[in-house]
Each structure stands twice: as C-alpha cells, then as structure tokens.
Design a protein around this motif. Structure first.
Motif, PDB file in Angstrom:
ATOM      1  N   ARG A  75       0.689 -34.089  17.199  1.00  7.06           N
ATOM      2  CA  ARG A  75      -0.128 -33.532  18.155  1.00  7.06           C
ATOM      3  C   ARG A  75      -1.461 -34.403  18.439  1.00  7.06           C
ATOM      4  O   ARG A  75      -1.596 -35.360  17.742  1.00  7.06           O
ATOM      5  N   LYS A  76      -2.007 -33.949  19.376  1.00  6.30           N
ATOM      6  CA  LYS A  76      -3.734 -34.612  19.822  1.00  6.30           C
ATOM      7  C   LYS A  76      -4.364 -35.064  18.738  1.00  6.30           C
ATOM      8  O   LYS A  76      -5.146 -35.783  18.600  1.00  6.30           O
ATOM      9  N   ASP A  77      -4.416 -33.945  17.534  1.00  3.79           N
ATOM     10  CA  ASP A  77      -5.272 -34.020  16.790  1.00  3.79           C
ATOM     11  C   ASP A  77      -4.825 -35.082  15.436  1.00  3.79           C
ATOM     12  O   ASP A  77      -5.388 -35.151  14.585  1.00  3.79           O
ATOM     13  N   GLY A  78      -3.633 -35.544  15.858  1.00  2.00           N
ATOM     14  CA  GLY A  78      -2.999 -36.398  14.912  1.00  2.00           C
ATOM     15  C   GLY A  78      -2.013 -35.645  13.660  1.00  2.00           C
ATOM     16  O   GLY A  78      -1.387 -36.529  13.151  1.00  2.00           O
ATOM     17  N   THR A  79      -2.346 -34.342  13.685  1.00  2.00           N
ATOM     18  CA  THR A  79      -1.215 -33.895  12.906  1.00  2.00           C
ATOM     19  C   THR A  79       0.235 -34.020  13.333  1.00  2.00           C
ATOM     20  O   THR A  79       0.521 -34.267  14.433  1.00  2.00           O
ATOM     21  N   ILE A  80       1.140 -34.098  12.479  1.00  2.00           N
ATOM     22  CA  ILE A  80       2.598 -34.172  12.616  1.00  2.00           C
ATOM     23  C   ILE A  80       3.279 -32.895  12.820  1.00  2.00           C
ATOM     24  O   ILE A  80       3.072 -32.226  11.520  1.00  2.00           O
ATOM     25  N   VAL A  81       4.024 -32.713  13.576  1.00  2.00           N
ATOM     26  CA  VAL A  81       5.076 -31.495  13.541  1.00  2.00           C
ATOM     27  C   VAL A  81       6.451 -32.031  13.317  1.00  2.00           C
ATOM     28  O   VAL A  81       7.169 -32.719  13.972  1.00  2.00           O
ATOM     29  N   LYS A  82       6.855 -31.444  11.909  1.00  2.76           N
ATOM     30  CA  LYS A  82       8.027 -31.884  11.543  1.00  2.76           C
ATOM     31  C   LYS A  82       9.194 -31.189  12.592  1.00  2.76           C
ATOM     32  O   LYS A  82       9.082 -30.111  12.827  1.00  2.76           O
ATOM     33  N   ASN A  83      10.291 -32.289  12.810  1.00  5.39           N
ATOM     34  CA  ASN A  83      11.331 -31.666  13.702  1.00  5.39           C
ATOM     35  C   ASN A  83      11.958 -30.378  13.190  1.00  5.39           C
ATOM     36  O   ASN A  83      11.987 -29.443  13.967  1.00  5.39           O
ATOM     37  N   ASP A  84      12.232 -30.300  11.904  1.00  3.18           N
ATOM     38  CA  ASP A  84      12.968 -29.129  11.569  1.00  3.18           C
ATOM     39  C   ASP A  84      11.847 -27.878  11.338  1.00  3.18           C
ATOM     40  O   ASP A  84      12.399 -26.808  11.102  1.00  3.18           O
ATOM     41  N   TRP A  85      10.762 -27.970  11.852  1.00  2.53           N
ATOM     42  CA  TRP A  85       9.899 -26.813  11.841  1.00  2.53           C
ATOM     43  C   TRP A  85      10.214 -25.914  13.123  1.00  2.53           C
ATOM     44  O   TRP A  85       9.851 -24.826  13.385  1.00  2.53           O
ATOM     45  N   VAL A  86      10.515 -26.715  14.225  1.00  3.07           N
ATOM     46  CA  VAL A  86      10.793 -26.266  15.558  1.00  3.07           C
ATOM     47  C   VAL A  86      12.023 -26.391  16.199  1.00  3.07           C
ATOM     48  O   VAL A  86      12.727 -25.903  17.340  1.00  3.07           O
ATOM     49  N   THR A  87      13.267 -26.973  15.251  1.00  4.08           N
ATOM     50  CA  THR A  87      14.691 -27.139  15.730  1.00  4.08           C
ATOM     51  C   THR A  87      15.429 -26.621  14.678  1.00  4.08           C
ATOM     52  O   THR A  87      15.167 -26.657  13.612  1.00  4.08           O
TER      53      THR A  87
END
Lengths: 302, 302
Positions: free
Chosen positions: A185-197
């Motif tokens: 994300r823009k704020d540098g935090t990472i969204v792990k792939n398996d949180w959304v797929t």
C-alpha cells in the motif's frame, strides 16, 4: 470448460450407427482429438465440432479402429486451408504411414504436421497447453498401446473481491494478485496475498485407458480421477474371449475404477455383436455405481 | 443382373450425408467394388450389400477420397472371418500402403489378398469373371488415374424351345446347344445349331471414368456404352477451377457422353461446396438429355 465428447463407441467393425473409437477433449477454446477411427471427420461435422480448433491428435495404438480416419482428417484439414501447425502423437510407425499416403497423392500439406513418436513402454509427460497437462502411460494390449491422462489445473489464485476492497487494492493489480503477489500500500504496509485470495480451484483429471486387458498396473494412473474412460468390449460372460484378445469386460472396467478410487467411469469400445448397450450398465453399476455408457455425440463434463 | 450402386457421390471433403467415391458393380451374384473412399464399409452395411460377395476391388488412383476406406474394409473382412481370396487392383504404391498398415497392427489376414498393380499409362485387359470382362484405361488427372470399362457379354446362345421340339432334341442336350453345338438325330441327320437357337443377347457396357479433366482421348473407351459414369465436380461457371484441378464440369461430362454416343450418363463426384445437386442436371441435360445424378444408395441397371 473441460469436457470429453464421444465420437465413436464401437470396437473393430463399424456400422452406420456405431463408429470406431474417437473422442474430443475440450479445454478452454481448444480441442484435442483422442484416437481417430474411420469416419471421424464425418462425425466431427455431424456434431458441429470445429476441426479448425484442433491442436493435438493423440493416437493410442495402431489397430485400425483407432486411427484409420486420421489420414482423411489430415487431408481434409489441408484442403480446407489450415495453416496452423498440428501435432500428432502416436506409435513411431504412424509417421511413415502418414507420409507414404501423402507422397502417393503428391500432397504437400499447407500446414506443419509435427509428429511426436510415443516410445514403447514409456510413461511420462506428453504436452502442456495453458492449464492442461497431458501424460501418457502404457496399457497391456496385443500391440504397443498407450493411455492418456489429462490434468486441468488452473494456476490463477481466486480473488475475494470484498477483502480486496477492504485493503483498497486497485483492480489494475488483480492480475498480479492472481499470480500470488503481495500488495504494497501507499503507506508502505504489505497486504499478504493470502489475505485477499483463495488458492486456485482444485484440478480436474480425465484418464483415457485406450484398449487394455484388465490390468491393475493402471491403477496409479487412474487414482482419484474425476472421470475414467475404460473399454468394456464384452459383457462379463465373455471374460475368456476378452482375455484372449487383450480386451476387458464391463465388470472388469468397473472393478478397476473402484480400486482406483475414481469418481466416475465411462465405458465404451463395445463389440459390434451387441445391439443393446443397457446390459453393460446393468453389469457394471453393482460393482461401481457411477458408471455411464460412452454415447456418441454426448459431451461429458469432467 | 448387371447394375451399379452408388455408395458415395461427393468429392474430396466428405460430410455425414455425402460420401467420398465408391460404387458397387453387381453381375450375377458377385460384386466388384470400384473405389473405396473413407466410410465405404459403413455404406455397404447401410445399403445391405454383402461384403462377403466382393471378389474384386478396383482403385482408380491414390487421392484419398478414392481409397482411404480400403484398409478398413480389408481389416473388417478379415475380422469377419473371410477365407475367400480377394483381388485388389490399383496403382503400385497401394500395395505398400496396405502392407505397412497391416504390419503396424500385427495383422495377418485370414484370406489371400492378391494385389495387381495398374501400370502407368497402360490400357488393357484387367479381369474376367463368367460373362464379364473388365478393361482399364488412363484418364488425365493430377496423379496417375485409371478408368474402368465393364463389358457383360453372355456367351450362351438362346434356345428357341418350339424349334427344338420340332427337331425332337432332348432337354438334356440343351446346354450343348447353348454352347453352339449341332445335334445329330438317331437317323444320322444333323440339326444345325442356328436352326434352333438365336445368338446370345447383345452385350452391355458400363464405363467408369474416375477423376479426369475434360479429355476427348477417352471417347474410344466410352463409345456406345449403355451407361457412362463421368465426374462433374463443378458447375460450368467454375470451368477454370475445374481445369486447374484436373476435374470436369457438368457441361463437359455431358459433352463427352454426347460425342461418345453413350446411351446414358451418370454424373457424380460433386464438390462439397454444392448443397443442391439439381443445377448439375439443369446444366447437363440440354447437352445430353439422358443424364442422371449418381445418388447414394441408388442402383442403376445397365
């Protein structure tokens, strides 16, 4: 779409209503032809299957009821102006059989015919197309013969749209998500792939056993298949004849499907001596309930 | 009975309803198959023509629409237990094409397959059976191609029973009379054969012209035939295409029949591009009124 359409369910001696072996595997928008008995090109026309979409033709063995229609189909594809390459897989002698007939007609194909010999008693990888992989394995018959195993495994992960919205992931990034990438994300935090797929859907498997005597060595290849096609040339009363001729019976096909833990069984390659096919089901289903007759013109989803 | 039954009237690309070239000559109780496109064995079954009565198979040339059904028919005859010999006549390369496919299947035929090569650009005697003689002649096509001429000439003289009674000739002697012998009465007087018999009935002739560009060199072979089969792949509007491909048009077939003084003309080998065949007749009949379409499943008396 992952399906098999039966073009012929008869064994050696064809009739106007029952054709020698041929079936078409449909995956996405492409077609693989498996065996090509005499009259297959007419059957493709009858069932409105577009010859132009054929990419691969697999020939299990060189008994005529499995390939005598191949040269006619190749010839017609060329007459119809095909320019896309076509791959043919089969026993090595098939290459010379094709080329001898082309030479005798002074025919120069308009497309590239790529021949891939199947080597005696081998097992292994045959081809891959998009999400589909095809492997081959030997069966026990009077002459070298191969079965084919088709595994459709979608590689893309499935996006959960609500979750993707929660993390404000732009739609333009979805194809990366499907490939398994994380999102920053823009704020540098990472969204792990398996949180959304979610993982790709479970694969599907179809196994074509060609002609074979009853052979438990096939079981590893059939293990857990969604659909198995196994020949049932004879009813079980003719077990001895089946064995003599390296063929199988209704009960044997069902037994093998049961032992391999298959989900469904299609039986075909019925001897011309039988005018009624219902008895094949009556014998098979008590052994393996999910047995169906391979009927010409019918498409079975896998 | 001297007749021809059409099994296929289509040119190169077959459909489920129109088959590649094949026709059966019936004479007495035997059959000669002329050309054998893909699916011929199914067509024989469809029209209830007994494969077991086949004695000779003539293949005009090695374009697939004239012979791709041959290996399947040979294979089925063997599977059905045929033991009578079968003669196949065709271009020399056909022999290796057949044997290569038999070897690949490890098939040993149960009957004697006698192959008779047709030699390039020859004309001559092919075979004789009872009252039938078959000759062959070259046609002009892209590859070596032959037509076949079938002459049925009964050899037995016809007895005039009233006259035979006048001379008190015993019925036991009639077969000698049919062969042309005179009869000696008990009193030593001679009854001349032609006092009590008539000559054999006039012979009949059928000529199959296979595939050919318009070619007046064929006329001597067609001269006075009762029925001529000539290809008419295209309507006359496509004369240029016909010529390019060494084929003929409706009008050309009719013109040749007219010039050869034939009695009737059968046209066939229609391109798959035509779904209606009536226009072929409409173009041919103004040139040669006794033109008929070669229709599948129809038997034409000669």
């Amino acid at each position: 779409m992952f399906a098999v359409t039966i073009l012929g369910n008869n064994s050696a001696i064809p009739t106007p209503d029952r054709h020698p072996t041929a079936q078409v595997i449909t995956y996405n928008d492409q077609l693989i032809l498996v065996d090509c008995g005499e009259g297959t090109q007419m059957q493709l026309t009858r069932y409105k299957i577009k010859r132009s979409r054929l990419r691969h033709i697999l020939i299990s063995h060189l008994h005529g009821d499995h390939y005598f229609g191949l040269i006619g189909l190749i010839n017609s594809l060329s007459l119809l102006g095909r320019t896309d390459p076509l791959s043919v897989y089969g026993p090595p002698e098939l290459e010379e059989i094709i080329h001898l007939q082309l030479r005798a007609a002074a025919t120069v194909l308009k497309f590239d015919l790529q021949f891939h010999p199947l080597l005696p008693d081998k097992t292994g990888f045959l081809l891959a197309e998009k999400d589909l992989e095809v492997h081959y394995f030997p069966t026990k018959h009077r002459i070298p013969c191969y079965g084919f195993s088709f595994s459709m495994q979608r590689k893309k992960r499935r996006i959960v749209p609500e979750q993707a919205r929660v993390y404000e992931i732009p739609a333009a990034y979805f194809s990366r998500l499907q490939e398994g990438a994380d999102y920053e994300r823009k704020d540098g935090t990472i969204v792990k792939n398996d949180w959304v797929t979610l993982p790709p859907p479970k694969g599907k498997k179809y196994v074509y056993c060609a002609d074979s005597i009853y052979d438990e060595d096939l079981i590893p290849h059939l293990q857990g298949a969604d659909v198995v096609y196994h020949e049932a040339t004879y009813l079980h009363g003719l077990l001895e004849r089946a064995t003599d001729r390296y063929h199988s019976t209704s009960v044997q096909a069902a037994t093998l499907a049961l032992k391999a833990n298959a989900k469904r069984l299609l039986i075909g390659h019925f001897s011309s001596k039988y005018t009624e096919l219902e008895p094949f089901l009556e014998e098979s289903r008590p052994v393996f309930a999910q047995t169906e007759l391979a009927l010409e013109g019918v498409t079975y989803l896998i």
